[in-house]
Design a protein around this motif. Structure first.
Motif, PDB file in Angstrom:
ATOM      1  N   GLY A 187       0.810  -1.220   0.000  1.00  0.00           N
ATOM      2  CA  GLY A 187       0.000   0.000   0.000  1.00  0.00           C
ATOM      3  C   GLY A 187       0.834   1.256   0.000  1.00  0.00           C
ATOM      4  N   ALA A 188       1.728   1.394  -0.979  1.00  0.00           N
ATOM      5  CA  ALA A 188       2.571   2.582  -1.043  1.00  0.00           C
ATOM      6  C   ALA A 188       1.745   3.769  -1.538  1.00  0.00           C
ATOM      7  CB  ALA A 188       3.769   2.327  -1.933  1.00  0.00           C
ATOM      8  N   HIS A 189       1.503   3.839  -2.841  1.00  0.00           N
ATOM      9  CA  HIS A 189       0.697   4.944  -3.367  1.00  0.00           C
ATOM     10  C   HIS A 189      -0.597   4.456  -3.985  1.00  0.00           C
ATOM     11  CE1 HIS A 189       3.699   7.926  -2.642  1.00  0.00           C
ATOM     12  NE2 HIS A 189       4.617   7.221  -3.265  1.00  0.00           N
ATOM     13  N   GLY A 190      -0.566   3.260  -4.542  1.00  0.00           N
ATOM     14  CA  GLY A 190      -1.742   2.676  -5.167  1.00  0.00           C
ATOM     15  C   GLY A 190      -2.513   1.871  -4.151  1.00  0.00           C
ATOM     16  N   PRO A 191      -3.353   0.934  -4.633  1.00  0.00           N
ATOM     17  CA  PRO A 191      -4.229   0.190  -3.737  1.00  0.00           C
ATOM     18  C   PRO A 191      -3.489  -0.569  -2.640  1.00  0.00           C
ATOM     19  CG  PRO A 191      -4.422  -0.573  -6.025  1.00  0.00           C
ATOM     20  CD  PRO A 191      -3.579   0.638  -6.043  1.00  0.00           C
ATOM     21  N   ARG A 192      -4.100  -0.560  -1.454  1.00  0.00           N
ATOM     22  CA  ARG A 192      -3.527  -1.283  -0.319  1.00  0.00           C
ATOM     23  C   ARG A 192      -3.888  -2.760  -0.388  1.00  0.00           C
ATOM     24  NH1 ARG A 192      -2.579   2.537   3.880  1.00  0.00           N
ATOM     25  NH2 ARG A 192      -3.578   4.530   3.453  1.00  0.00           N
ATOM     26  N   ARG A 193      -4.911  -3.068  -1.167  1.00  0.00           N
ATOM     27  CA  ARG A 193      -5.279  -4.481  -1.307  1.00  0.00           C
ATOM     28  C   ARG A 193      -5.856  -4.734  -2.689  1.00  0.00           C
ATOM     29  NH1 ARG A 193      -8.662  -1.726   1.724  1.00  0.00           N
ATOM     30  NH2 ARG A 193      -7.472  -1.955   3.638  1.00  0.00           N
ATOM     31  N   LEU A 194      -5.619  -5.960  -3.154  1.00  0.00           N
ATOM     32  CA  LEU A 194      -6.051  -6.332  -4.495  1.00  0.00           C
ATOM     33  C   LEU A 194      -6.775  -7.670  -4.416  1.00  0.00           C
ATOM     34  CD1 LEU A 194      -5.851  -5.955  -7.634  1.00  0.00           C
ATOM     35  CD2 LEU A 194      -3.710  -7.220  -7.530  1.00  0.00           C
ATOM     36  N   LEU A 195      -8.000  -7.683  -4.947  1.00  0.00           N
ATOM     37  CA  LEU A 195      -8.764  -8.935  -5.006  1.00  0.00           C
ATOM     38  C   LEU A 195      -8.989  -9.280  -6.470  1.00  0.00           C
ATOM     39  CD1 LEU A 195     -10.682 -11.201  -3.849  1.00  0.00           C
ATOM     40  CD2 LEU A 195     -12.518  -9.497  -3.969  1.00  0.00           C
ATOM     41  N   ALA A 196      -8.610 -10.496  -6.848  1.00  0.00           N
ATOM     42  CA  ALA A 196      -8.907 -10.964  -8.203  1.00  0.00           C
ATOM     43  C   ALA A 196     -10.010 -12.000  -8.110  1.00  0.00           C
ATOM     44  CB  ALA A 196      -7.657 -11.564  -8.829  1.00  0.00           C
ATOM     45  N   LEU A 197     -11.070 -11.785  -8.888  1.00  0.00           N
ATOM     46  CA  LEU A 197     -12.172 -12.748  -8.912  1.00  0.00           C
ATOM     47  C   LEU A 197     -12.132 -13.484 -10.238  1.00  0.00           C
ATOM     48  CD1 LEU A 197     -15.059 -10.546  -7.458  1.00  0.00           C
ATOM     49  CD2 LEU A 197     -14.026 -12.549  -6.361  1.00  0.00           C
TER      50      LEU A 197
END
Ligand code: SF4
Lengths: 224, 483
Positions: free
Chosen positions: A209-219
């Protein structure tokens, strides 16, 4: 002026002239034939399970991956994920008709907005053009359907990846792009995403979670 | 940036005595080096890919003029603008002009070593623009008024406490008693501060890891996502890239990308690999309205025609410095200019002159680790050796070294005299060392003996030992062959 001078210096360094048809033919051939390196065995070996490879690689890179059967399972899966992560129930997506068809009405108080990301958005939802199994990578095309900012401004990014568009290699994804959008056609931005935003700039320790999303979910789903 | 490469020796001495720096550097072997090894082991095709990558880059360089023309045509077709810049100054002038004609006041920047090379920030700031580095490492350096010490991990010379102090000094508007003990807390603070900058910037400037002739795309490879915010939110996206960054096709870029992250951070792929082609399309709701690419020469075309052409294959992964014992000991700042480590020693003399940067070629033990890990198989030791020769030919080698070399050469030209002299020396040294078998001090070698003892030779030279062994071996074969 600078252009002529730089190209002139390059040519003289190469002992080349502007009317060298042999060199021109070599270049034209490469641009026409688009040669590829032998693909990695991890995706090229016979009977490779590309979906399993994609999921495994993406999880190694600290994303969450969830496989869902039917598109109708997507809204509850998203709601469950956001709740588990203590995130507001709501998201924004672009004008992709496959996303507009998702029905969140069964989730109480779920807010769905459309358009490019705004600074206060908490979650962006995108539809991947393709998945690449070799490194668990998702290819996203910018445009009104999937605005590029949705993947970078919000704290959470969710990407839907249709199972049958998970290909072996990057080259496979590029050739699908050419096939569907026209030879060599590129959107303004093509994002290859392989994990959430991260940095190791402070003492070499990885922080998500530097500058972009702090978490990523792939469905990973059946085709919508 | 004012180079201090000629002062390498004294820079190195300072670096060796800097405890914080030594602590920061101590993480390299278990960090980037170990991670690269693990990534290589996970991909059996890695070595074959290196050959393929080297061949792609050689092919690009052999046809550079044609690929540059094709690249330019494709950028233009996508609605972008290409500006050619022969020198650092030309590039800075072109970028400032673009910013000014857009009425820009604030510029955000993604990480770009070429922008360091041309001194872009100072140029824009002098014209009254606010310039904000957004890569976390670069941001830290900007508030410390320092330059990167590594090409992919710019703040690798710092420890966490230093960053905490910088943030407390710089971010006075925040509560004094806030917690900043974990890296995550520091990252979060930078995230909040830089968010505002991203949202108010008029221009975003990024570098490029590759330019694609086939499509006119520029590629950036990042983990933080700062490059994407930099280039997607403002009205204008400017790319600054050197002419050697162009590769023929998306497929060629794919092969090189497989090598880049693995060689650099040991990741299979970075979180974000982003291809930009032209400005936003007519119906796009976001993205920049204009897209400019500055193609910088700054000495590359000359390199192309020289015996140093191979350094242009470099994809700036940083593996050579991570694996270099000298870099590991002194860090990047000691090298005194933009590109540190073995790639700097091979490249900088061509860009800023042998007189200034020739000393860097001497900052090597020629152990060969850099070449053994370089994904582009650049013969870095060979190139450094060549710079040493040129430095010597130019008469820039220090006088003492020249005399020593000349003295040695005058004897070495007479093998029998050389052998006799060296066996005399060896015997004398053995006697001189006495029972200890080592020297604690030697004339002209106090630099060595200050830190450790010099073991004395054991009485015979290599040639003598060799001859004896050969003799013994012949006797043995004779004996076994006799029935
Ligand atoms: S010289 Fe080789 S190892 Fe060093 S940065 Fe360039 S590509 Fe990487």
């Amino acid at each position: 002026m600078s252009r002529a001078s730089i190209l002139g210096k390059v040519r003289s360094a190469l002992n080349a002239t502007t009317d060298d048809t042999e060199r021109q033919a070599t270049v034209a051939a490469r641009l026409r034939d688009l040669p590829r390196v032998t693909p990695p065995q991890r995706v090229a070996a016979p009977n490779t399970d590309l979906v399993a490879c994609f999921v495994g690689e993406l999880e190694r890179q600290l994303a969450t991956v969830k496989e869902v059967g039917d598109p109708s399972e997507i809204p509850p899966a998203i709601a469950e994920y956001l709740r588990a992560q203590n995130q507001p129930l709501g998201l924004r997506h672009g004008s992709d008709p496959r996303l507009a068809d998702l029905d969140f009405s069964a989730v109480p108080n779920f807010e769905v907005k459309t358009g490019p990301a705004l600074p206060d958005d908490s979650c962006g939802l995108s539809y991947a053009f393709a998945g690449v199994a070799e490194t668990g990578t998702m290819a996203l095309l910018s445009g009104p359907e999937n605005p590029v900012t949705l993947g970078f401004l919000p704290d959470t990014h969710i990407i839907i990846v249709p199972r049958d568009r998970i290909l072996a290699t990057y080259e496979d994804a590029f050739s699908l792009l050419s096939k569907e959008k026209g030879a060599g056609a590129m959107p303004r931005t093509l994002n290859l995403i392989s994990g959430p935003s991260r940095t190791a700039d402070i003492g070499g320790r990885i922080v998500i979670g530097a500058h972009g999303p702090r978490r990523l979910l792939a469905l990973v789903t059946a085709q919508l | 940036m004012q180079p201090t490469s000629h002062d390498f020796k004294s820079n190195a001495r300072t670096a060796l005595a800097d405890h914080q720096l030594q602590q920061a550097l101590s993480g390299l072997p278990t960090g980037l080096v170990a991670q690269r090894a693990a990534a290589r082991d996970r991909l059996p095709e890695f070595e074959a890919l290196r050959d393929y990558g080297r061949d792609i880059r050689n092919h690009c360089l052999d046809h550079l003029d044609l690929y540059l023309e094709r690249y330019e045509a494709q950028v233009t077709a996508a609605g972008g603008h290409v500006h050619w810049a022969e020198t650092a100054e030309d590039a800075c002038t072109a970028i400032l002009k673009i910013c000014e004609s857009a009425g820009a006041k604030m510029v955000t920047k993604g990480k770009s070593m070429v922008s360091e090379e041309i001194g872009l920030n100072a140029h824009l700031q002098a014209a009254g623009l606010e310039v904000v580095e957004t890569d976390l490492g670069e941001y830290i350096l900007q508030i410390r008024d320092e330059t990167p010490s590594h090409i992919i991990a710019p703040a690798i010379h710092l420890v966490q406490d230093q960053v905490e102090n910088d943030f407390r000094r710089q971010h006075q508007q925040l509560p004094k008693d806030r917690r900043l003990e974990e890296p995550a807390e520091l990252v979060d603070e930078a995230r909040q501060i830089l968010r505002q900058k991203f949202l108010s910037a008029d221009v975003g400037i990024t570098g490029a890891n590759f330019l694609i002739a086939e499509t006119g795309s520029s590629i950036i490879v990042t983990n933080e996502g700062n490059g994407d915010l930099t280039q997607s939110l403002p009205k204008l996206h400017i790319v600054i890239a050197a002419i050697d960054k162009v590769v023929p096709t998306l497929n060629d870029a794919s092969a090189l990308l497989r090598l880049l992250a693995r060689s650099a951070t040991g990741q299979e792929f970075t979180s974000y690999t982003t291809f930009s082609t032209g400005p936003r399309r007519a119906d796009d709701p976001d993205g920049p309205e204009a897209y400019h690419v500055i193609l910088l020469d700054n000495g590359r075309s000359e390199l192309l025609g020289s015996e140093f052409r191979e350094v242009l294959r470099c994809i700036r992964c940083g593996a050579c410095m991570n694996h270099c014992p000298v870099y590991n000991a002194v860090g990047g700042h000691a090298y005194g200019w933009v590109y540190p480590g073995p790639i700097g020693a091979a490249l900088n003399p061509a860009l800023i002159g042998v007189k200034e940067a020739g000393a860097l070629a001497n900052a090597s033990t020629f152990c060969g680790r850099c070449e053994s890990v370089c994904p582009m198989r650049i013969p870095l030791p060979k190139l450094m050796r060549r710079w040493r020769e040129i430095e010597f030919e130019n008469g820039d080698t220090p006088l003492l070294t020249r005399w020593a070399l000349r003295g040695w050469a005058s004897v070495a030209l007479w093998p029998s005299a050389y052998h006799r002299l060296s066996s005399l020396m060896v015997r004398a040294l053995r006697l001189g060392a006495g029972k200890r078998g080592a020297f604690t001090w030697l004339p002209l070698a106090s630099g060595w003996t200050a830190g450790r003892d010099l073991p004395a030779p054991q009485g015979r030279t290599f040639q003598q030992l060799w001859a004896e062994r050969q003799k013994a071996a012949t006797k043995k074969t004779d004996a076994t062959e006799t029935p």
